[in-house]
Design an enzyme around this catalytic site. Structure first.
Site, PDB file in Angstrom:
ATOM      1  N   ASP A   1       5.796  -9.108  -6.859  1.00 38.96           N
ATOM      2  CA  ASP A   1       7.068  -8.717  -6.246  1.00 38.96           C
ATOM      3  C   ASP A   1       7.552  -9.713  -5.214  1.00 38.96           C
ATOM      4  O   ASP A   1       7.518  -9.481  -4.002  1.00 38.96           O
ATOM      5  CB  ASP A   1       6.935  -7.327  -5.628  1.00 38.96           C
ATOM      6  CG  ASP A   1       6.562  -6.288  -6.683  1.00 38.96           C
ATOM      7  OD1 ASP A   1       6.752  -6.570  -7.882  1.00 38.96           O
ATOM      8  OD2 ASP A   1       6.080  -5.212  -6.304  1.00 38.96           O
TER       9      ASP A   1
ATOM     10  N   ASP B   1       0.159  -3.831 -14.942  1.00 39.64           N
ATOM     11  CA  ASP B   1       0.618  -3.942 -13.557  1.00 39.64           C
ATOM     12  C   ASP B   1      -0.260  -3.056 -12.669  1.00 39.64           C
ATOM     13  O   ASP B   1      -1.075  -2.272 -13.170  1.00 39.64           O
ATOM     14  CB  ASP B   1       2.089  -3.493 -13.523  1.00 39.64           C
ATOM     15  CG  ASP B   1       2.717  -3.683 -12.160  1.00 39.64           C
ATOM     16  OD1 ASP B   1       2.261  -4.581 -11.419  1.00 39.64           O
ATOM     17  OD2 ASP B   1       3.660  -2.938 -11.836  1.00 39.64           O
TER      18      ASP B   1
ATOM     19  N   GLU C   1      -4.608  -4.102  -9.077  1.00 39.06           N
ATOM     20  CA  GLU C   1      -5.453  -4.678  -7.987  1.00 39.06           C
ATOM     21  C   GLU C   1      -6.673  -3.808  -7.711  1.00 39.06           C
ATOM     22  O   GLU C   1      -7.689  -4.355  -7.316  1.00 39.06           O
ATOM     23  CB  GLU C   1      -4.600  -4.839  -6.716  1.00 39.06           C
ATOM     24  CG  GLU C   1      -3.517  -5.888  -6.857  1.00 39.06           C
ATOM     25  CD  GLU C   1      -2.368  -5.443  -7.765  1.00 39.06           C
ATOM     26  OE1 GLU C   1      -2.153  -4.214  -7.864  1.00 39.06           O
ATOM     27  OE2 GLU C   1      -1.733  -6.311  -8.390  1.00 39.06           O
TER      28      GLU C   1
END
Ligand code: GLC
Length: 801
Positions: A465, A390, A393
Site C-alpha cells: 500500500d 494478500d 504477513e
C-alpha cells in the site's frame, strides 16, 4: 562484568573435521564452517549446549565441497575458490580476503559473534567507503550505509519512504569493500536487525532475536555472479505465464460483474492493450475465502467466459484468514482437518481481519499447505487464471499477532517468533503447489505482498500500500531494484499509488515507469478516484496507451529477460550499482533510481511537472530511445522530460527485440523487429520463445536463438533456432540505428551481403518511433535503415559493408 555479558565467541580449544565441515569448539560455543560448491562459505555459530539446525525454508539447493584447512599457531586458513578465510584463534574471529590478500569482510575484533541471552549478533568491522545494497523490499536509499533495518513482515498501509519494516523480509545484502563485492545471506527467520553503520562508525552488524547465527558468505568479482550464487541456493523465478507480463488492471474493488465487464470492454474500445483484471475482496461473500458473493457475481463462470472472449484473464485475491463461522465449508473443513495455528493450550488462535474473527492456517505445516492448496481447483475450474495472496504477513487489526502462538515449522515445532517471517512464503507455496497439482501442465501465477528469501520460487512480489506521491514514484523504482538485487526478479508497485489521489502528471509518470517494471499493474484504494488509463483525461490516456503499447511491443525482449532470470537469477530491473558500483554517481540521490531494464535499456524515472531532469549515463555511448540522439556516457546532463516522455536510453551495441503491436498476449504478433544500435563492443542477445504457459520447455519445446553484433566485422548473426517450438514470428525487420553512413542507402554507400540465402532489400528508409506516432515526424529519426528477412529456422548472417 565488563564485556562479559556480551558472551562474544571466545578462544579456540579444539576442532573436529570431517569431509565437508569443520567444527571449532571454544569453552562456550561451537563454530562450524562449510564450503559450497559455488564458492560460497557457510558459517554457523551456536552455544555449546545447542545442536546445529539445518532446516531452512529459504535454502533449496546446496552442495558442500571437501574442506582443507591449514593451521598455524595463531590461526586457521581455509582457501576456497577465489576467497581465503582466516580464523583467528584467540578469540575466534573471521576475516575474508580475496586471492590477492585484500580484505573483503572481517569480524569486529572486539565483539565478533556475540550472544545476549537468545539474541545473537555478528559484529563486522565497518570500513571506509564500504557500501551496502539490497536487503530486499526495504525503503530508503540505494546505498544503505548509515541505516538500520528490521525484518519483521508488517502490514505497512501508507508506509513512508523511510518506513521500516514493511511487508517482506529478505535477509540478504550485498556489501562492497575495497571495490570488492560480497554477499551475506543471514539464514534466520526470526526477527532480524541489520545495522549498516547506523549511529556508529565502528561496525555493521546482523542480529537475530532467536535461533542460530547462520550465514552464507559470497564473494565474486561482480555482483551478478553473487546473485547467481545466492539464487542457486534459494531458488530462481521460473518463467511466468506470458499473460502475466501484459498490463494488469486492479482496484479495490471492481464489482458487480457488469462493472468488471465494462472495464474490460473499455480497454478494447479504446485500443489500450491489457491482459488481466483483478477482483479484490468484494467478490467474496462477507470476505470469506473461496466463496463468491452471489448478488454481485451471480454467475462467475459466465462472467469469466465473457472476459475470456475479450482476451482477459482474472486474478482473485485470496487472504489467509478463514472466517470462524460454523456452516462455512472452509472453516468446517479446517476444523475437521486441524490445520490452524494454535495457542500452547491447544485452542485455535483467533484474530480479526476483513471477515471478522478468523483462524489462521498454519502454512508451516505440510498438511495445511496441501489442505489450503486444494481449494484453488474450484476457482480454476470456474475459469480463474491466477491468485493474489494478500494480508499474509499475516495482517490483523491491531497488528499484534501474539508471539506465543505455535507453528509446526515442518515438524520442528516453534512459535510465531520464527514463523512470522516465513508465513507469507509458505502461504504462497501452498497456493503455487495447489495450482500445480490441479493443473500440472500450467504455470501458476501467484502474486504476494509478504515473503522471505526464496519467495521468488513461488510468486511475484508487489510492494503493498504505497502512496500517490512523487517521492513514492521514485521509491517504487528503488524497491523493485532492491528486490531484484535480492533474488526477486518479478516485482512491481501499484501504478498510480494505492493511498491518496493521483494527479494527471503523476499518473503519466508512473505508467511510464510501470511499463518498465517486470510486474505491471495499476491499483488503487477503495473510494479513491478512478485510476484506469482513461480516467485522467485524453492526454494521459494517450500517454498510457503509448507506454502500454511499447510494453507489448517489447514483450519478446522482456520474456527473454525472464528466461535469463530463470537460468541465472539476474533480475529484469537492475540498479546501475550492479555493474557500476565504482562510480559514485550511481549512489547520488539524484541518480539512484535509474536502472537497466533487461540488458540494454536504461530508464530514468522522472518526477511530474518538470521540464527537464538531470540524468547520469555510465561510460560508453547511449542512444535516446525516442529519437536516436547519441550521448557520451560517463557524464551527467539535463534531459528534457515533457509530460509524455521519461528519459530512456539504449546502450551502444544494444540489441532490442520488439514485435508488432497486439492488444493482449493471446494475439499472435507475427512480425518481429530486431534493433541493432551501432557501437564498438561485441554484443549478443538470446531471444527466447515458447508457448508462454506450460512446462513443455523442459522437453526442449522452445525456440532459442542468439542474435549477435560484431562491430569489427560489421556482421549481424542470428544463430539457428534451437528447440522444437516453432517461432510465432514469420517475418522480421532488422533496424540499424546509428549507422550514419547508411543514411543514404539509395546512394549506394552501403550494401548488405547475405551469406546464406537471397533476400530482398525492401524500402530502405523508414521512421522508427517506439510509440508508432508517425505524424510526429519531427521527433523521430528520419532515415533509419532497415531490411526485411523471413524468419526462418536456419542460421543467418549479414555483413554490412
Ligand atoms: C490490502 C492490500 C490492497 C488491497 C486491500 C483490500 O490493503 O494491500 O492491495 O486492495 O488490502 O483487499
Amino acid at each position: 562484568m565488563g564485556m562479559s555479558h556480551y558472551n562474544s565467541i571466545s578462544g579456540y580449544l579444539n576442532h573436529e573435521i570431517n569431509a565437508t565441515s569443520i567444527i571449532f569448539f571454544t569453552d562456550k560455543q561451537k563454530l562450524r564452517i562449510q564450503l559450497l560448491t559455488t564458492g560460497a562459505f557457510r558459517i554457523t555459530a551456536i552455544k555449546k549446549e545447542d545442536s546445529f539446525f539445518d532446516f531452512s525454508y529459504a535454502v533449496i539447493h546446496q552442495k558442500f565441497d571437501v574442506i582443507n584447512v591449514n593451521e598455524s599457531k595463531e590461526s586457521f586458513r581455509i582457501k576456497h575458490q577465489n576467497t581465503v578465510l582466516i580464523i583467528d584463534k584467540n578469540p575466534m574471529r573471521l576475516s575474508f580476503f580475496n586471492e590477492n590478500g585484500i580484505l573483503i569482510n572481517a569480524d569486529e575484533k572486539a565483539f565478533g559473534i556475540a550472544w545476549d541471552g537468545e539474541e545473537v549478533t555478528n559484529y563486522k568491522q565497518l570500513n571506509d567507503g564500504e557500501i551496502f545494497l539490497g536487503l530486499g523490499e526495504k525503503a530508503g536509499n540505494l546505498n544503505r550505509r548509515g541505516s538500520y533495518y528490521t525484518n519483521w513482515n508488517t502490514d505497512a498501509f501508507g508506509y513512508g519512504v523511510d518506513s521500516d519494516p514493511i511487508y517482506a523480509s529478505i535477509p540478504f545484502f550485498i556489501g562492497i569493500n575495497n571495490q570488492l563485492p560480497y554477499g551475506i545471506f543471514f539464514n534466520n527467520s526470526s526477527k532480524t536487525n541489520f545495522n549498516f553503520g547506523c549511529s556508529n562508525n565502528r561496525f555493521s552488524f546482523f542480529q537475530a532475536e532467536k535461533g542460530q547465527l547462520d550465514y552464507y558468505f559470497f564473494h565474486k568479482t561482480s555482483i551478478p555472479e553473487i546473485i547467481e550464487d545466492y539464487t542457486e541456493l534459494t531458488g530462481r523465478t521460473e518463467l511466468p505465464p506470458m499473460w502475466s507480463l501484459g498490463y494488469q488492471q486492479c482496484r479495490y474493488s471492481y464489482y458487480p460483474d457488469k462493472e468488471v465487464l465494462s472495464v474490460a470492454q473499455n480497454f478494447r474500445d479504446r485500443n489500450i492493450p491489457a491482459d488481466v483484471i483483478y477482483l479484490d475482496i468484494h467478490y467474496m461473500q462477507n470476505y470469506k475465502v473461496f466463496t463468491w458473493n452471489n448478488e454481485r457475481f451471480p454467475n462467475p463462470e459466465l462472467m469469466l467466459k465473457k472476459l475470456k472472449s475479450l482476451g482477459f484473464k482474472v486474478v482473485l485475491i485470496v487472504d489467509p484468514g478463514v472466517k470462524v463461522e460454523a456452516g462455512y465449508e472452509v472453516y468446517d473443513d479446517g476444523i475437521k482437518h486441524d490445520v490452524f495455528a494454535k495457542y500452547p493450550d491447544g485452542t485455535n488462535f483467533s484474530g480479526e481481519v476483513w471477515p471478522g474473527w478468523c483462524h489462521f492456517p498454519d502454512f508451516t505445516k505440510p498438511k495445511t499447505r496441501d489442505w489450503f492448496g486444494k481449494f484453488y481447483e474450484k476457482h480454476l475450474d470456474e475459469g480463474v487464471s491466477g491468485f493474489w495472496n494478500d494480508m499474509n504477513e499475516p495482517a490483523l487489526w491491531g497488528q499484534k499477532f501474539p508471539n506465543l502462538v505455535e507453528f509446526d515449522y515442518e515438524g520442528y515445532a516453534t512459535n510465531f517468533k520464527l514463523a512470522r517471517n516465513v508465513y507469507g512464503l509458505n502461504m504462497c507455496r501452498s497456493t503455487y503447489e495447489g495450482n500445480k497439482k490441479a493443473r500440472p501442465k500450467n504455470r501458476p501465477f501467484v502474486l504476494t505482498r509478504s515473503g522471505f528469501s526464496g519467495i521468488q520460487r513461488y510468486a511475484a512480489v508487489w510492494t503493498g500500500d504505497n502512496t500517490a506521491s512523487e517521492e513514492h514514484l521514485l521509491l517504487a523504482a528503488r524497491l523493485v531494484n532492491s528486490l531484484g538485487i535480492s533474488g526477486v526478479a518479478n516485482a512491481g508497485t501499484d501504478v498510480g499509488g494505492f493511498v491518496g489521489e493521483c494527479s494527471i502528471e503523476l499518473y503519466a509518470r508512473w505508467i511510464a515507469l510501470g511499463a518498465f517494471t517486470p510486474f505491471f499493474r495499476g491499483h488503487t484504494m477503495i473510494n479513491s478516484r478512478d485510476t484506469e488509463p482513461w480516467a485522467f483525461g485524453e492526454e494521459a490516456e494517450e500517454i498510457s496507451r503509448n507506454y502500454i503499447n511499447l510494453r507489448y511491443r517489447l514483450l519478446p525482449y522482456l520474456y527473454s529477460a525472464f528466461y535469463e532470470a530463470s537460468k541465472t537469477g539476474l533480475p529484469i530491473n537492475k540498479t546501475l550499482a550492479m555493474y557500476h558500483f565504482q562510480q559514485e554517481e550511481v549512489f547520488d540521490t539524484r541518480f539512484q533510481n535509474q536502472f537497466y531494464f533487461g540488458k540494454s535499456i536504461l530508464v530514468c524515472p522522472a518526477l511530474p511537472n518538470k521540464e527537464a531532469i538531470k540524468v547520469y549515463l555510465p561510460e560508453g555511448k547511449w542512444y535516446d530511445l525516442f529519437n536516436d540522439n547519441i550521448f557520451d556516457g560517463n557524464s551527467t546532463f539535463y534531459h528534457e522530460t515533457p509530460i509524455d516522455k521519461i528519459p530512456i536510453f539504449v546502450k551502444e551495441s544494444g540489441i532490442i527485440v520488439m514485435q508488432k503491436l497486439i492488444q493482449n498476449t493471446e494475439e499472435k504478433a507475427e512480425k518481429l523487429e530486431i534493433h541493432i544500435y551501432n557501437g564498438t563492443s561485441n554484443n549478443s542477445f538470446e531471444l527466447y520463445e515458447d508457448d508462454g504457459k506450460s512446462y513443455e520447455y523442459e522437453n526442449k519445446h522452445f525456440n532459442k536463438r542468439n542474435i549477435s553484433w560484431n562491430p569489427i566485422l560489421k556482421t549481424i548473426e542470428i544463430s539457428e533456432a534451437e528447440g522444437s517450438f516453432e517461432s510465432s514470428y514469420k517475418s522480421c525487420k532488422v533496424y540499424l540505428h546509428g549507422f550514419e553512413n547508411l543514411s543514404h542507402i539509395e546512394n549506394k554507400n552501403v550494401q548488405f551481403k547475405l551469406n546464406y540465402r537471397d533476400y530482398n532489400f525492401v524500402d530502405p528508409i523508414s521512421n522508427f518511433d517506439p510509440f508508432e506516432k508517425r505524424e510526429d515526424k519531427s521527433k523521430t529519426v528520419e532515415k533509419l535503415p532497415y531490411f526485411d528477412i523471413n524468419w526462418e529456422k536456419n542460421k543467418m548472417k549479414f555483413s554490412i559493408i
